[in-house]
Scaffold this motif. Structure first.
Motif: not given
Length: 299
Positions: A118-142
């Motif tokens: 989950r991220q703040d909608g004001d933050i535009i996320i490109e592929e190099e973005f690495d400040d990921c929120f640690d939750e199930f969806s992140h762990t799964l995809c990582r």
């Protein structure tokens, strides 16, 4: 070329298969070959065991398999099933690729924008973005991506957004309520929905097959994400229905438990790499996308 697809009976796989079949030899890995033949036709070769594939004869592997993430409430058992159906199979595929003397030239492996959490909608996320929120969806995809990167070949990782299609997927789940005038935003409605038309999803996979220099993570989303409020109002406008009903967060959580996070939070994802490579989206904007899909559905 000889192409192996996992998840070919899913939303993306079934549409992709149609584009590949006339020019390539396609083999489908599936737990139920009879379902694959019924869904895709009898021109494919369907197998249920990776050991039946000689990876020396495979040119490209497209790995889209996985237990549907929103079909059942997230018990610990269901989360394990979702995880294992992606990570364990991908590890097995990578091992088969590495064991081959004449390795496949490319592994295209599924992932999702849930990688970013989950991220703040004001933050535009490109592929190099690495400040990921640690939750199930992140762990799964990582872990899913790390399993794919074990393969000793060119690897492309599809960080896929919400796929919009006229037959299946998220849109089909939304339509009944909106058609009856009972649709509307979820929670606050300010969560960003990063979406992609099924045609663009298929075309970008075809683009990656042809582009030998591209590897690593790819944001598979339209360049024009919208908030849930904007999505709801646009869908209602296209259907010529009101969108007065807002689903409260408490009700969603009561119905779906932890899985409600997927609907209540979002991320503003931008396909920087695809656009930088010159890929052109055929359906970059939401309203004409919905008009086109819904016109096909009623045709």
């Amino acid at each position: 070329m000889n192409i192996l697809i996992t998840g070919a009976t899913g939303l993306i796989g079934a549409e992709l298969y149609k584009h590949l079949l006339n020019h390539h030899s396609v083999t489908v890995l599936t737990r139920t070959p009879s379902k694959a033949y019924l869904t895709l036709g009898h021109r494919i070769e369907a197998i249920s065991n990776l050991n039946d594939i000689d990876f020396n004869d495979v040119d490209i592997v497209i790995n889209l398999a996985g237990e549907p993430i929103v079909n059942k409430r997230w018990s610990e058992e269901q989360k394990r099933e979702i995880y294992d159906s992606r990570v364990a199979l991908t590890k097995e595929i990578a091992a088969k690729i590495n064991a081959a003397e004449d390795k496949p030239k490319l592994l295209i492996s599924g992932s999702a924008i849930g990688y970013y959490g989950r991220q703040d909608g004001d933050i535009i996320i490109e592929e190099e973005f690495d400040d990921c929120f640690d939750e199930f969806s992140h762990t799964l995809c990582r872990d899913w991506e790390q399993a794919a990167l074990e393969a000793q070949t060119r690897v492309c990782l599809l960080r896929t957004g919400i796929v919009l299609a006229n037959d299946g997927g998220a849109l089909s789940k939304m339509l009944p309520a909106f058609r009856f005038g009972l649709g509307g935003p979820l929670g606050k409605g300010d969560q960003v929905m990063s979406w992609i038309h099924i045609d663009d999803m298929v075309q970008l996979i075809m683009y990656l097959i042809k582009s030998d220099h591209i590897q690593g993570p790819i944001n598979a989303t339209s360049p024009n994400a919208v908030t849930n409020e904007e999505f709801s109002s646009t869908l209602a406008e296209v259907l010529r229905r009101p969108a007065f009903f807002r689903m409260p967060e408490k009700v969603l959580r009561l119905m779906m438990g932890e899985m409600a996070d997927l609907l209540l939070y979002g991320q503003n994802v931008y396909p920087k790499r695809l656009l930088g490579e010159g890929f052109r989206f055929r359906h970059p904007d939401l309203k004409p996308t919905l008009e086109q899909l819904l016109s096909k559905k009623t045709a």
